[in-house]
Write a protein that holds these residues in place. Structure first.
Motif, PDB file in Angstrom:
ATOM      1  N   MET A 144     -33.310 -16.733  10.571  1.00 20.49           N
ATOM      2  CA  MET A 144     -32.420 -17.178   9.225  1.00 20.49           C
ATOM      3  C   MET A 144     -32.068 -16.287   8.109  1.00 20.49           C
ATOM      4  O   MET A 144     -32.594 -16.230   6.751  1.00 20.49           O
ATOM      5  N   ARG A 145     -32.945 -15.043   8.710  1.00 19.30           N
ATOM      6  CA  ARG A 145     -33.464 -13.916   7.460  1.00 19.30           C
ATOM      7  C   ARG A 145     -31.456 -12.895   8.294  1.00 19.30           C
ATOM      8  O   ARG A 145     -31.637 -11.811   6.995  1.00 19.30           O
ATOM      9  N   GLY A 146     -30.982 -13.413   8.726  1.00 21.83           N
ATOM     10  CA  GLY A 146     -29.500 -12.413   9.370  1.00 21.83           C
ATOM     11  C   GLY A 146     -28.529 -13.089   7.504  1.00 21.83           C
ATOM     12  O   GLY A 146     -28.870 -13.519   7.223  1.00 21.83           O
ATOM     13  N   THR A 147     -27.786 -12.512   7.811  1.00 17.50           N
ATOM     14  CA  THR A 147     -26.705 -11.988   7.118  1.00 17.50           C
ATOM     15  C   THR A 147     -25.941 -13.363   6.763  1.00 17.50           C
ATOM     16  O   THR A 147     -25.752 -13.407   5.234  1.00 17.50           O
ATOM     17  N   LYS A 148     -26.482 -14.252   7.594  1.00 18.89           N
ATOM     18  CA  LYS A 148     -24.897 -15.289   7.130  1.00 18.89           C
ATOM     19  C   LYS A 148     -25.964 -16.546   7.066  1.00 18.89           C
ATOM     20  O   LYS A 148     -25.539 -16.501   5.742  1.00 18.89           O
ATOM     21  N   ALA A 149     -26.701 -16.258   7.200  1.00 20.12           N
ATOM     22  CA  ALA A 149     -27.475 -17.474   6.809  1.00 20.12           C
ATOM     23  C   ALA A 149     -28.425 -17.212   5.354  1.00 20.12           C
ATOM     24  O   ALA A 149     -28.263 -17.742   4.690  1.00 20.12           O
ATOM     25  N   GLN A 150     -27.863 -15.797   5.042  1.00 20.13           N
ATOM     26  CA  GLN A 150     -28.741 -15.904   4.060  1.00 20.13           C
ATOM     27  C   GLN A 150     -27.678 -15.430   2.806  1.00 20.13           C
ATOM     28  O   GLN A 150     -27.634 -15.927   1.761  1.00 20.13           O
ATOM     29  N   TRP A 151     -26.183 -15.647   3.077  1.00 22.91           N
ATOM     30  CA  TRP A 151     -25.331 -15.651   2.394  1.00 22.91           C
ATOM     31  C   TRP A 151     -24.974 -17.389   2.144  1.00 22.91           C
ATOM     32  O   TRP A 151     -24.190 -18.072   1.165  1.00 22.91           O
ATOM     33  N   PHE A 152     -25.402 -18.321   3.443  1.00 22.17           N
ATOM     34  CA  PHE A 152     -25.125 -19.210   2.884  1.00 22.17           C
ATOM     35  C   PHE A 152     -26.126 -19.988   2.259  1.00 22.17           C
ATOM     36  O   PHE A 152     -26.121 -21.171   1.280  1.00 22.17           O
ATOM     37  N   ARG A 153     -27.744 -19.120   2.656  1.00 21.60           N
ATOM     38  CA  ARG A 153     -28.838 -19.762   1.342  1.00 21.60           C
ATOM     39  C   ARG A 153     -28.576 -19.878   0.305  1.00 21.60           C
ATOM     40  O   ARG A 153     -28.951 -20.535  -1.020  1.00 21.60           O
ATOM     41  N   HIS A 154     -28.150 -18.451  -0.159  1.00 19.77           N
ATOM     42  CA  HIS A 154     -26.826 -17.888  -1.985  1.00 19.77           C
ATOM     43  C   HIS A 154     -26.135 -19.422  -2.150  1.00 19.77           C
ATOM     44  O   HIS A 154     -26.090 -19.867  -3.347  1.00 19.77           O
ATOM     45  N   HIS A 155     -25.065 -19.733  -1.361  1.00 16.72           N
ATOM     46  CA  HIS A 155     -23.709 -20.353  -1.453  1.00 16.72           C
ATOM     47  C   HIS A 155     -23.587 -21.336  -1.398  1.00 16.72           C
ATOM     48  O   HIS A 155     -22.916 -22.073  -2.214  1.00 16.72           O
TER      49      HIS A 155
END
Length: 156
Positions: free
Chosen positions: A14-25
């Motif tokens: 959940m700390r990966g790039t895509k997971a962080q992107w989803f969390r933000h957007h």
């Protein structure tokens, strides 16, 4: 919005790039850290989605393999799959005897050396008969392609 889940790759979280992107957007996209082998991760996914239907599963690499395996087990519970460089070339994956009708979008990088299109595409075509394929000028991580996909449309 139907329930949407992001399934991360084997060495991600959940700390990966895509997971962080989803969390933000798209903070409504559900996610969790999956651990263990494919069967253990599928059991964790089963627990996570207990009682939910019309699922949109976004799977990256090993998470794409998880999404495909879940859809084979429960096609009636899946609204759509979005497979990002799915690892359909790993773990002795076998397509189902009859291809699934679940709408599926496959996004791959033409320079992917982990899940090369020439190995993954035949597996995907044998698995899904409602398949949209997008081969992009990208690699396995899809860092150029991932953020510019029409996520608003894909997640509804």
């Amino acid at each position: 919005m139907p329930p949407a889940l992001f399934l991360h790759g084997l060495d991600s979280s959940m700390r990966g790039t895509k997971a962080q992107w989803f969390r933000h957007h798209f903070p409504e996209v559900r996610m969790r850290d999956y651990e263990g082998d494919l069967d253990q991760r599928l059991a964790q996914l089963e627990d996570q989605v207990a009682g939910l239907d019309r699922l949109i599963l976004v799977g990256s690499s090993f998470g794409g393999l998880m999404a495909a395996c879940f859809a084979i087990r429960h096609p009636e519970r899946c609204r759509r799959l979005i497979l990002l460089a799915p690892a359909l070339n790993f773990n002795g994956y076998q397509p189902p005897p009859i291809p699934l009708t679940v709408p599926t979008i496959l996004v791959m990088g033409e320079h992917d050396t982990v899940c090369p299109p020439d190995l993954v595409l035949p597996q995907a075509r044998a698995t899904f008969n409602n398949l949209e394929v997008r081969i992009e000028d990208d690699d396995h991580m899809l860092h150029r392609t991932f953020p510019v996909l029409d996520w608003q449309a894909l997640l509804t």
